[in-house]
Design a protein around this motif. Sequence first.
Motif, short mmCIF file in Angstrom:
data_model
loop_
_atom_site.label_atom_id
_atom_site.label_comp_id
_atom_site.label_asym_id
_atom_site.label_seq_id
_atom_site.Cartn_x
_atom_site.Cartn_y
_atom_site.Cartn_z
N ALA A 10 -6.99 -3.12 -9.79
CA ALA A 10 -8.00 -2.09 -9.57
C ALA A 10 -8.96 -1.94 -10.74
CB ALA A 10 -7.31 -0.75 -9.27
N ASP A 11 -8.50 -2.28 -11.94
CA ASP A 11 -9.38 -2.15 -13.10
C ASP A 11 -10.14 -3.43 -13.42
OD1 ASP A 11 -7.31 -3.70 -14.04
OD2 ASP A 11 -6.79 -2.39 -15.72
N ASN A 12 -10.01 -4.46 -12.57
CA ASN A 12 -10.74 -5.72 -12.79
C ASN A 12 -12.08 -5.62 -12.06
OD1 ASN A 12 -11.64 -8.32 -13.19
ND2 ASN A 12 -9.71 -9.29 -12.62
N HIS A 13 -12.97 -4.82 -12.63
CA HIS A 13 -14.22 -4.50 -11.94
C HIS A 13 -15.11 -5.74 -11.76
CE1 HIS A 13 -13.00 -0.38 -12.40
NE2 HIS A 13 -12.97 -0.49 -13.71
N GLU B 107 -6.14 0.78 -1.79
CA GLU B 107 -5.42 0.54 -3.03
C GLU B 107 -3.98 0.14 -2.70
OE1 GLU B 107 -5.81 4.08 -5.37
OE2 GLU B 107 -7.67 3.38 -6.30
N VAL B 108 -3.40 -0.69 -3.58
CA VAL B 108 -2.02 -1.12 -3.39
C VAL B 108 -1.24 -0.93 -4.68
CG1 VAL B 108 -2.53 -2.79 -1.56
CG2 VAL B 108 -2.65 -3.52 -3.95
N ASN B 109 0.03 -0.75 -4.54
CA ASN B 109 0.91 -0.56 -5.68
C ASN B 109 1.59 -1.88 -6.03
OD1 ASN B 109 0.76 2.46 -5.97
ND2 ASN B 109 1.44 2.32 -3.83
N ALA C 41 0.83 -1.21 0.00
CA ALA C 41 0.00 0.00 0.00
C ALA C 41 0.86 1.26 0.00
CB ALA C 41 -0.93 0.00 1.22
N ASP C 42 2.04 1.18 0.61
CA ASP C 42 2.96 2.30 0.59
C ASP C 42 3.42 2.57 -0.84
OD1 ASP C 42 2.90 2.68 3.35
OD2 ASP C 42 4.57 1.30 3.70
N ASP C 43 3.84 3.81 -1.10
CA ASP C 43 4.46 4.11 -2.39
C ASP C 43 5.68 3.23 -2.59
OD1 ASP C 43 2.58 6.06 -2.93
OD2 ASP C 43 3.83 7.70 -2.15
N ILE C 44 5.90 2.80 -3.82
CA ILE C 44 7.06 1.98 -4.13
C ILE C 44 8.23 2.89 -4.51
CG2 ILE C 44 8.05 0.29 -5.73
CD1 ILE C 44 5.30 -1.01 -5.90
N ALA C 45 9.28 2.80 -3.73
CA ALA C 45 10.52 3.52 -4.04
C ALA C 45 11.58 2.48 -4.40
CB ALA C 45 10.97 4.34 -2.84
N LEU C 46 12.42 2.81 -5.38
CA LEU C 46 13.45 1.88 -5.81
C LEU C 46 14.82 2.55 -5.74
CD1 LEU C 46 11.79 0.34 -9.01
CD2 LEU C 46 11.90 -0.67 -6.72
N PRO C 47 15.83 1.78 -5.38
CA PRO C 47 17.20 2.32 -5.42
C PRO C 47 17.65 2.44 -6.87
CG PRO C 47 17.26 -0.02 -4.94
CD PRO C 47 15.80 0.37 -4.96
N HIS C 48 18.74 3.13 -7.10
CA HIS C 48 19.16 3.38 -8.49
C HIS C 48 19.55 2.10 -9.21
CE1 HIS C 48 23.14 3.30 -6.51
NE2 HIS C 48 23.60 2.92 -7.69
N GLU C 49 19.85 1.01 -8.47
CA GLU C 49 20.25 -0.24 -9.13
C GLU C 49 19.07 -0.97 -9.76
OE1 GLU C 49 22.90 0.10 -5.38
OE2 GLU C 49 20.78 0.44 -5.91
N LEU C 50 17.85 -0.63 -9.37
CA LEU C 50 16.68 -1.36 -9.82
C LEU C 50 15.80 -0.49 -10.72
CD1 LEU C 50 15.53 -3.13 -6.52
CD2 LEU C 50 17.05 -4.01 -8.30
N GLU C 51 15.03 -1.16 -11.59
CA GLU C 51 14.06 -0.47 -12.43
C GLU C 51 12.78 -1.30 -12.50
OE1 GLU C 51 15.64 -0.05 -16.32
OE2 GLU C 51 15.93 -2.20 -16.65
N ALA C 52 11.67 -0.63 -12.70
CA ALA C 52 10.37 -1.30 -12.80
C ALA C 52 10.06 -1.58 -14.26
CB ALA C 52 9.28 -0.45 -12.18
N GLU C 53 9.84 -2.85 -14.58
CA GLU C 53 9.42 -3.22 -15.92
C GLU C 53 7.92 -3.03 -16.11
OE1 GLU C 53 12.45 -6.64 -17.50
OE2 GLU C 53 10.65 -7.29 -16.46
N ILE C 54 7.17 -3.30 -15.05
CA ILE C 54 5.71 -3.20 -15.09
C ILE C 54 5.26 -2.55 -13.79
CG2 ILE C 54 3.53 -4.48 -15.17
CD1 ILE C 54 5.05 -6.74 -16.58
N ALA D 47 1.45 -1.29 -11.79
CA ALA D 47 -0.01 -1.37 -11.85
C ALA D 47 -0.59 -0.96 -10.51
CB ALA D 47 -0.46 -2.78 -12.23
N LEU D 48 -1.87 -0.70 -10.53
CA LEU D 48 -2.59 -0.37 -9.31
C LEU D 48 -3.53 -1.53 -8.98
CD1 LEU D 48 -2.98 1.94 -7.23
CD2 LEU D 48 -4.93 2.70 -8.62
N GLY D 49 -3.50 -1.96 -7.74
CA GLY D 49 -4.38 -3.03 -7.31
C GLY D 49 -5.19 -2.61 -6.10
N VAL D 50 -5.95 -3.54 -5.58
CA VAL D 50 -6.69 -3.31 -4.35
C VAL D 50 -6.48 -4.51 -3.43
CG1 VAL D 50 -8.46 -1.82 -5.34
CG2 VAL D 50 -8.82 -4.30 -5.31
#
Length: 246
Positions: free
Chosen positions: A212-215, A231-233, A80-93, A95-98
């Motif tokens: 979150a978009d899977n209504h 909501e969760v990240n 649920a917290d914001d996702i923070a990444l160190p400089h060594e990592l990157e996000a490929e995907i 999404a927002l969930g619940v």
Amino acid sequence: MSSKMHAVMNEPSRDSLLKRVVWSALTSRHAQFSQGGDLARRFDPAISPFAAAANNSPEALAALAELIQPGDDRAFILQADDIALPHELEAEITALGVLMVEVSPSAGPSRPTSIVQLDETDVPEMVELATLTKPGPFTARTPELGTFFGIRLDGRLAAMAGSRINLDGYTEVSGICTHPDFRGRGLASELSLHVTEVIRNRGDIPFLHAYADNHGAIALYRKLGFEIWREVNVAVVRRKAQIDPD
């Protein structure tokens, strides 16, 4: 547990556990499946790709980066917290969930005799069904995290559901899926009700995740007694490719 008891759960305690639900599991009931230490942990990748840092401090994020190897290694972040990444990592995907928590327990399934507990002999069919329907990350060792149940029709595994993330007081309903040949018969609902009843009977509160978009899924889970807690990240992360100086 009554719906009233669900409704009056201590919210600060719930927040502390569910805001970083993967971390809560890896530092409690699922510690035996954990790799890492006091600042960051991940499940054994052969079992589950989920990972978590204890917080967003530079030290914790650096520890998270150390757990993800170069190359094809991927980790799923879910919090649920914001996702923070160190400089060594990157996000490929991303999404927002619940995250949904059961607030009004429903009656058990109407056909309990057709529901069977799955075991190691069923794993190949479970993996095949999960690969086809994509209910979320699922490997041949994911069933080690909890108990899974299925419904067999015409000699085939028509549907399954079980429990995955397990932490103090809460157990996740997961792996809910139905083979396309058997959809429209309410099998997923029957199995979900059975799994939530099993979880509730041992004293835990059932919860689950959905995009979150899977209504459609969210509407179904509401009919089964769940409501959105927060909501969760979601992010699938990897180490950044190293650039060859040549």
